[in-house]
Motif scaffolding. Structure first.
Motif, PDB file in Angstrom:
ATOM      1  N   LEU A   4      12.809  14.384  17.008  1.00  0.00           N
ATOM      2  CA  LEU A   4      12.836  15.708  17.364  1.00  0.00           C
ATOM      3  C   LEU A   4      13.913  16.490  16.517  1.00  0.00           C
ATOM      4  O   LEU A   4      14.904  15.927  16.271  1.00  0.00           O
ATOM      5  CB  LEU A   4      13.024  16.133  18.545  1.00  0.00           C
ATOM      6  N   ILE A   5      13.441  17.566  15.586  1.00  0.00           N
ATOM      7  CA  ILE A   5      14.619  18.338  14.981  1.00  0.00           C
ATOM      8  C   ILE A   5      14.828  19.756  15.487  1.00  0.00           C
ATOM      9  O   ILE A   5      13.761  20.433  15.781  1.00  0.00           O
ATOM     10  CB  ILE A   5      13.845  18.530  13.551  1.00  0.00           C
ATOM     11  N   ALA A   6      16.052  20.011  15.783  1.00  0.00           N
ATOM     12  CA  ALA A   6      16.270  21.243  16.290  1.00  0.00           C
ATOM     13  C   ALA A   6      17.166  22.061  15.295  1.00  0.00           C
ATOM     14  O   ALA A   6      18.183  21.685  15.079  1.00  0.00           O
ATOM     15  CB  ALA A   6      16.950  21.106  17.474  1.00  0.00           C
ATOM     16  N   GLU A  40      12.567  21.479  26.341  1.00  0.00           N
ATOM     17  CA  GLU A  40      11.171  21.481  26.774  1.00  0.00           C
ATOM     18  C   GLU A  40      10.299  20.416  26.144  1.00  0.00           C
ATOM     19  O   GLU A  40       9.625  19.670  26.915  1.00  0.00           O
ATOM     20  CB  GLU A  40      10.509  23.087  26.305  1.00  0.00           C
ATOM     21  N   LYS A  41      10.727  20.312  24.903  1.00  0.00           N
ATOM     22  CA  LYS A  41       9.797  19.022  24.058  1.00  0.00           C
ATOM     23  C   LYS A  41      10.348  17.451  24.702  1.00  0.00           C
ATOM     24  O   LYS A  41       9.713  16.846  24.863  1.00  0.00           O
ATOM     25  CB  LYS A  41      10.191  19.125  22.583  1.00  0.00           C
ATOM     26  N   LEU A  42      11.664  17.804  25.379  1.00  0.00           N
ATOM     27  CA  LEU A  42      12.266  16.507  25.532  1.00  0.00           C
ATOM     28  C   LEU A  42      11.855  16.088  26.906  1.00  0.00           C
ATOM     29  O   LEU A  42      11.546  14.986  27.589  1.00  0.00           O
ATOM     30  CB  LEU A  42      13.828  16.418  25.676  1.00  0.00           C
ATOM     31  N   GLN A  43      11.240  17.271  27.746  1.00  0.00           N
ATOM     32  CA  GLN A  43      11.011  17.084  29.292  1.00  0.00           C
ATOM     33  C   GLN A  43       9.350  16.557  29.015  1.00  0.00           C
ATOM     34  O   GLN A  43       8.969  15.840  30.225  1.00  0.00           O
ATOM     35  CB  GLN A  43      10.721  18.392  29.822  1.00  0.00           C
ATOM     36  N   LEU A  49      14.806   9.799  18.447  1.00  0.00           N
ATOM     37  CA  LEU A  49      15.955  10.445  17.892  1.00  0.00           C
ATOM     38  C   LEU A  49      15.984  11.711  17.869  1.00  0.00           C
ATOM     39  O   LEU A  49      14.759  12.249  17.691  1.00  0.00           O
ATOM     40  CB  LEU A  49      16.168   9.741  16.149  1.00  0.00           C
ATOM     41  N   LEU A  50      16.974  12.475  18.032  1.00  0.00           N
ATOM     42  CA  LEU A  50      17.242  13.763  17.980  1.00  0.00           C
ATOM     43  C   LEU A  50      18.060  14.104  16.708  1.00  0.00           C
ATOM     44  O   LEU A  50      19.331  13.769  16.697  1.00  0.00           O
ATOM     45  CB  LEU A  50      17.928  14.531  19.107  1.00  0.00           C
ATOM     46  N   PRO A  76      19.514   8.550  20.926  1.00  0.00           N
ATOM     47  CA  PRO A  76      20.418   8.968  19.903  1.00  0.00           C
ATOM     48  C   PRO A  76      20.570  10.213  19.459  1.00  0.00           C
ATOM     49  O   PRO A  76      19.360  10.925  19.033  1.00  0.00           O
ATOM     50  CB  PRO A  76      20.005   7.848  18.856  1.00  0.00           C
ATOM     51  N   MET A  77      21.740  11.069  19.443  1.00  0.00           N
ATOM     52  CA  MET A  77      21.618  12.585  18.830  1.00  0.00           C
ATOM     53  C   MET A  77      22.559  12.424  17.551  1.00  0.00           C
ATOM     54  O   MET A  77      23.666  12.047  17.658  1.00  0.00           O
ATOM     55  CB  MET A  77      22.094  13.395  20.162  1.00  0.00           C
ATOM     56  N   ILE A  78      22.004  13.004  16.638  1.00  0.00           N
ATOM     57  CA  ILE A  78      22.758  13.147  15.504  1.00  0.00           C
ATOM     58  C   ILE A  78      22.831  14.684  15.029  1.00  0.00           C
ATOM     59  O   ILE A  78      21.836  15.325  15.093  1.00  0.00           O
ATOM     60  CB  ILE A  78      22.013  12.572  14.246  1.00  0.00           C
TER      61      ILE A  78
END
Length: 123
Positions: A4-6, A40-43, A49-50, A76-78
């Protein structure tokens, strides 16, 4: 692997996506423009990976990390950000990001940071 890319900037979205496609052709990606869309996507989806910018509208990267922790998600959050002055890296890590990639993004740095998460057995 599913990432997931924010990232709110469309150009940066394209750059990150293109680099990941080159480095990790088997990885799939979802891209959102802010922290609310990321939550919303994570739910409703499972991600391995984020990658998140810090400076986003509606919900910034720091707020996103807090909300992910409240949800009890183990992802994991980068951080991928232009913040690069002294003390920023430490602040990002203290808020819950595991690693940090600075903008403008260097392909070698991206590989160095992402390999432990996206290659079999890591580095």
């Amino acid at each position: 692997m599913h990432i997931l890319i924010a990232e709110d900037d469309e150009y940066n979205q394209m750059v990150v996506q293109a680099m990941i496609e080159i480095l990790y052709p088997d990885v799939t990606m979802d891209i959102v423009s802010n922290g609310i869309e990321a939550l919303e996507k994570l739910q409703n989806n499972t991600f391995d990976l984020l990658l998140s910018d810090v400076d986003m509208p509606l919900m910034n990267g720091y707020e996103l990390v807090v909300e992910i922790k409240k949800m009890g998600l183990n992802i994991p959050m980068i951080c991928v950000t232009a913040f690069a002055i002294s003390g920023d890296k430490e602040k990002l890590l203290m808020h819950g990001f595991e690693r940090y990639i600075s903008k403008p993004i260097d392909m070698d740095e991206m590989r160095l940071v992402l390999d432990p998460y996206l290659t079999v057995g890591g580095n």
